[in-house]
Motif scaffolding. Structure first.
Motif, short mmCIF file in Angstrom:
data_model
loop_
_atom_site.label_atom_id
_atom_site.label_comp_id
_atom_site.label_asym_id
_atom_site.label_seq_id
_atom_site.Cartn_x
_atom_site.Cartn_y
_atom_site.Cartn_z
N ALA A 66 0.87 -1.18 0.00
CA ALA A 66 0.00 0.00 0.00
C ALA A 66 0.90 1.23 0.00
N ASP A 73 -5.06 2.31 -1.05
CA ASP A 73 -5.38 0.93 -0.69
C ASP A 73 -5.10 0.68 0.79
N LEU A 102 -9.06 3.87 -3.30
CA LEU A 102 -9.10 2.43 -3.52
C LEU A 102 -8.92 2.14 -5.00
N HIS A 122 -7.43 -5.06 -0.66
CA HIS A 122 -7.29 -3.60 -0.84
C HIS A 122 -8.22 -2.82 0.07
N GLY A 155 -1.88 -0.49 -8.81
CA GLY A 155 -2.79 -1.46 -8.23
C GLY A 155 -2.48 -2.86 -8.73
N THR A 190 0.75 -3.21 -6.37
CA THR A 190 0.38 -3.94 -5.17
C THR A 190 1.17 -5.22 -4.99
#
Length: 312
Positions: free
Chosen positions: A82, A95, A131, A138, A241, A286
C-alpha cells in the motif's frame, strides 16, 4: 539523503518512527516525488497457487517461468503493498491491505495498521483513502475491529463508481480463484459498503484527489479498477494497483486468476507498460516485490522490470 539516479529523496515526514523489534526485514520505504511525500508500506504476503499467475498459459510454460525466476512450482507468496502520500494539507492512503479474514488463514498478511503505527503514522491524520478496487486485499484493512473509530469523521474514500456498482451483484464467471475466495471477496465488499457508505466519494473516469494526485479508472482487473498517478515538477510515479503482476512484464497476455475481464485486463496492462517504458517514470504496484519501486524497459514485444537501487 538523495537518490541521484531517481531524483528522489527520503521523506522525513513519512519516514520517522522505528521498525518494530520483531521485524527481520524492512517493511516501509520512503521517497519523494517532487513536493509529494511517498511511503510504500508492506502489508505482508499472500500465499497463492502458482496457476493464479497465468491460468490461460500452458502448465509447462508457467513452470519454466517459475524455474527461471527461482520460484517454487506450487505456491507463490504474493507481496501486498500500500502507499501513503502527503500532498499539501492532505494525507492519502492508497489501498488499505487485507485486514483479517480468519476463514482464509492468512497470518502473514494484514499488517498495514501495525506497520503504519510503527512508522509513526496516526490513522486520524489520514484525510483521504483511494481504492484501486474493492478486492478484499485492498479494503480489508478498513474492516479490522477498531480501525474505523480511529479514522477522521470527515474521511473521504475515493473509488470508481463502476466499482461500487459491480460489487452489488459481482460476476466471477471469468475468474479462476482458489475455493473460498469468491465468497470472501463478496462478503468483504458487502461489509465495506455497509460500513463506509457515507464516506464514499465515487468518481467516473478521472478524479483529482489532491495537488498532483490523480486517479484514473482503467477497468479490466475489475470494472472500476483504477491507478493513481503522482506528478510534481518533473517527477512522476504511477501506483498501478493490480494492473501488473511479476509475470506480467515478460508475459503480459497471461491471465491472472483474480481478473474479472482477463482480455481487457491484458489490454490495460500492455497500454500501461508501453506508456511507462516511454516516459521512464516510476512504477509501484500492489503485488510486485516490496518496495516495488522501479521502471519499465521495452524488450522487443514484451517488457522488463528494472527495480530501483535502494537508497540507504
Amino acid at each position: 539523503m538523495e537518490i541521484s539516479e531517481a531524483g528522489a529523496s527520503v521523506s522525513e515526514p513519512v519516514a520517522r518512527g522505528r521498525h518494530a523489534p520483531e521485524e527481520a526485514v524492512p517493511s516501509r520505504y520512503a521517497l519523494q516525488i517532487g513536493e509529494i511525500d511517498v511511503l510504500v508500506v508492506s502489508d505482508g504476503v499472500l500465499p497463492l497457487p502458482t496457476a493464479m499467475l497465468g491460468h490461460n498459459a500452458e502448465p509447462a510454460d508457467r513452470a519454466a517461468w517459475l524455474k527461471d525466476m527461482f520460484l517454487p512450482p506450487d505456491a507463490f507468496d504474493w507481496p501486498l503493498n500500500a502507499v501513503l502520500v502527503r500532498s499539501g494539507e492532505q494525507t492519502i492512503l492508497i489501498d488499505a491491505g487485507l485486514g483479517l479474514d480468519p476463514d482464509l488463514h492468512l497470518p502473514r498478511a494484514g499488517q498495514l495498521a501495525l506497520r503504519l503505527e510503527a512508522a509513526g503514522i496516526d490513522l486520524a491524520s489520514v484525510t483521504d483513502v483511494v481504492l484501486t478496487h474493492m478486492h478484499m486485499d485492498h479494503i480489508g484493512g478498513l474492516l479490522v475491529d477498531g480501525v474505523k473509530s480511529r479514522l477522521r469523521p470527515d474521511l473521504r474514500i475515493h473509488v470508481a463508481a463502476a466499482e461500487v456498482a459491480f460489487w452489488q451483484t459481482p460476476d466471477f464467471s471469468q475468474t479462476a480463484m482458489p475455493p473460498g475466495f469468491p465468497d470472501a471477496l463478496r462478503s468483504a465488499a458487502k461489509r465495506f459498503t455497509n460500513a463506509y457508505s457515507k464516506e464514499l466519494r465515487p468518481f467516473d473516469e478521472t478524479h483529482t484527489v489532491a495537488p498532483g494526485v490523480v486517479v484514473h479508472r482503467t477497468g479490466g482487473h475489475t470494472p472500476g479498477h483504477s491507478f493513481v498517478r503522482l506528478t510534481s515538477g518533473k517527477d512522476r510515479l504511477t501506483f498501478a494497483g493490480d494492473a501488473v503482476f511479476p509475470v506480467g512484464f515478460e508475459q503480459p497476455d497471461w491471465h491472472n486468476g483474480f481478473e474479472h475481464d482477463p482480455e481487457e485486463a491484458a489490454r490495460v496492462r500492455v497500454r500501461l507498460l508501453e506508456e511507462l517504458a516511454g516516459t521512464g517514470e516510476w512504477l509501484v504496484a500492489t503485488h510486485l516485490p516490496f518496495p516495488s519501486i522501479g521502471r519499465v524497459a521495452r524488450e522487443g514485444e514484451v517488457f522488463r522490470w528494472v527495480p530501483a537501487f535502494w537508497d540507504y
